[in-house]
Design a protein around this motif. Structure first.
Motif, PDB file in Angstrom:
ATOM      1  N   THR A  15       0.835  -1.214   0.000  1.00  0.00           N
ATOM      2  CA  THR A  15       0.000   0.000   0.000  1.00  0.00           C
ATOM      3  C   THR A  15       0.866   1.258   0.000  1.00  0.00           C
ATOM      4  O   THR A  15       0.645   2.181  -0.788  1.00  0.00           O
ATOM      5  CB  THR A  15      -0.923   0.006   1.227  1.00  0.00           C
ATOM      6  OG1 THR A  15      -1.753  -1.160   1.196  1.00  0.00           O
ATOM      7  CG2 THR A  15      -1.811   1.255   1.232  1.00  0.00           C
ATOM      8  N   ALA A  18       2.654   1.667  -3.319  1.00  0.00           N
ATOM      9  CA  ALA A  18       1.756   2.173  -4.364  1.00  0.00           C
ATOM     10  C   ALA A  18       1.571   3.672  -4.238  1.00  0.00           C
ATOM     11  O   ALA A  18       1.562   4.417  -5.226  1.00  0.00           O
ATOM     12  CB  ALA A  18       0.411   1.453  -4.284  1.00  0.00           C
ATOM     13  N   GLU A  19       1.423   4.161  -2.989  1.00  0.00           N
ATOM     14  CA  GLU A  19       1.256   5.597  -2.761  1.00  0.00           C
ATOM     15  C   GLU A  19       2.502   6.373  -3.190  1.00  0.00           C
ATOM     16  O   GLU A  19       2.408   7.444  -3.783  1.00  0.00           O
ATOM     17  CB  GLU A  19       0.954   5.849  -1.284  1.00  0.00           C
ATOM     18  CG  GLU A  19      -0.422   5.370  -0.845  1.00  0.00           C
ATOM     19  CD  GLU A  19      -0.618   5.490   0.654  1.00  0.00           C
ATOM     20  OE1 GLU A  19       0.370   5.826   1.367  1.00  0.00           O
ATOM     21  OE2 GLU A  19      -1.753   5.247   1.121  1.00  0.00           O
ATOM     22  N   SER A  24      -1.951   2.300  -8.252  1.00  0.00           N
ATOM     23  CA  SER A  24      -2.934   1.558  -7.461  1.00  0.00           C
ATOM     24  C   SER A  24      -2.266   0.327  -6.846  1.00  0.00           C
ATOM     25  O   SER A  24      -1.266  -0.185  -7.388  1.00  0.00           O
ATOM     26  CB  SER A  24      -4.112   1.122  -8.336  1.00  0.00           C
ATOM     27  OG  SER A  24      -3.692   0.157  -9.283  1.00  0.00           O
ATOM     28  N   GLN A  25      -2.802  -0.134  -5.721  1.00  0.00           N
ATOM     29  CA  GLN A  25      -2.238  -1.314  -5.068  1.00  0.00           C
ATOM     30  C   GLN A  25      -2.299  -2.556  -5.966  1.00  0.00           C
ATOM     31  O   GLN A  25      -1.311  -3.299  -6.047  1.00  0.00           O
ATOM     32  CB  GLN A  25      -2.970  -1.573  -3.749  1.00  0.00           C
ATOM     33  CG  GLN A  25      -2.388  -2.735  -2.963  1.00  0.00           C
ATOM     34  CD  GLN A  25      -3.086  -2.911  -1.619  1.00  0.00           C
ATOM     35  OE1 GLN A  25      -3.603  -1.948  -1.061  1.00  0.00           O
ATOM     36  NE2 GLN A  25      -3.102  -4.135  -1.110  1.00  0.00           N
TER      37      GLN A  25
END
Length: 296
Positions: A15, A18-19, A24-25
């Motif tokens: 997560t 991805a950020e 996106s995850q």
């Protein structure tokens, strides 16, 4: 590799990775899965609620860091290539001896990050290198032979006739063509830009030269004149210091005027970087921007 490293550097948290990548995850998870399928090994494994990197993943991370750094360096250098990078310039002998050092010095002051590489050779070799894309452009004295190359005149050059003061002639004294014919003639070699210009003028005047001394070096001609061996026709820039020191005298020959042009030559289809264009602009404007050239 960039996605793999992001997961690893974010404590194996997909997560957060991805950020950090603005992805996106699921996209990150898919990229990791494709990487594992490609190499046929598990890079991460889930132990309880946490994702842990495997030994294979640790080994890959060592390579991935180097690959990522190298890739970023490549991207940075390629993007900046137009502004910096390397310029490969050719110069014929006279230009390479008298002008090119001044050009490069001035250019490096303006654009210190550019790698300038210079080849000083006879023009025929420079043209061959231009055709083979071994040079970006060249500065030459003579007419270009290949129709694939284009030449832009950028500077007027004057050739001067010099002889020893021991001849009894005064500086800037006018002599007749008959008197000139009787003088032993010292010339540059056939094929040089200087010889081409001299032969053109003398042939038009009905005189086919038969030199007693031929050389690829204008300095050699000047030394021979100082020693009283004969009369030479060389670029005025090459004669400036011996004239100032009164080691030679300049003579004028009735009906003869030796003028030629230096040219910037490039392949018609050659792409020039911004750095190459900047160097060419410097050459075009050099006499205006730097009115005094030191020949010491």
């Amino acid at each position: 590799m960039k996605i793999f490293l992001a997961v690893y550097k974010n404590d194996c948290n997909v997560t957060r990775a991805a950020e950090s990548l603005s992805m996106s995850q699921p996209a990150v998870s898919l990229a990791i899965r494709e990487l594992e399928e490609y190499y046929g090994v598990k890079l991460f494994e889930r132990l309880g609620k946490r994702l842990q990197i495997t030994q294979a993943g640790i080994m890959l991370s060592e390579y991935a860091v180097s690959i990522s750094d190298l890739f970023e360096s490549m991207e940075e250098n390629v993007r900046d290539w137009e502004k910096g990078g390397r310029i490969r310039i050719g110069a014929s002998l006279m230009i390479g001896t008298q002008l090119m050092p001044e050009y490069v010095k001035a250019f490096q002051v303006r654009y210190p990050g550019t790698d300038v590489r210079v080849k000083v050779e006879p023009q025929e070799y420079l043209e061959e290198k231009l055709l083979n894309s071994e040079l970006d452009f060249a500065l030459v004295e003579g007419a270009v032979q290949s129709p694939t190359l284009e030449a832009e005149p950028y500077m007027t050059d004057h050739l001067t006739v010099i002889c020893s003061p021991d001849t009894g002639l005064r500086n800037r004294q006018m002599i007749s063509m008959d008197e000139f014919r009787k003088m032993p003639l010292l010339l540059r070699e056939k094929g040089s830009g200087t010889r081409e210009a001299v032969d053109h003028v003398l042939t038009a005047a009905g005189y086919t030269p038969d030199p007693v001394w031929e050389t690829f070096s204008s300095e050699s001609l000047t030394c021979a004149v100082i020693c009283g061996i004969g009369t030479a026709i060389i670029p005025y820039r090459m004669a400036a210091i011996p004239l100032r020191r009164k080691q030679v005298v300049e003579i004028l020959v009735e009906g003869l005027e030796f003028t030629r042009y230096y040219s910037i030559v490039r392949h018609r289809k050659k792409h020039l970087t911004e750095s190459a264009k900047n160097f060419i602009d410097l050459c075009r404007n050099y006499e205006m921007d730097y009115p005094t050239i030191s020949f010491t």
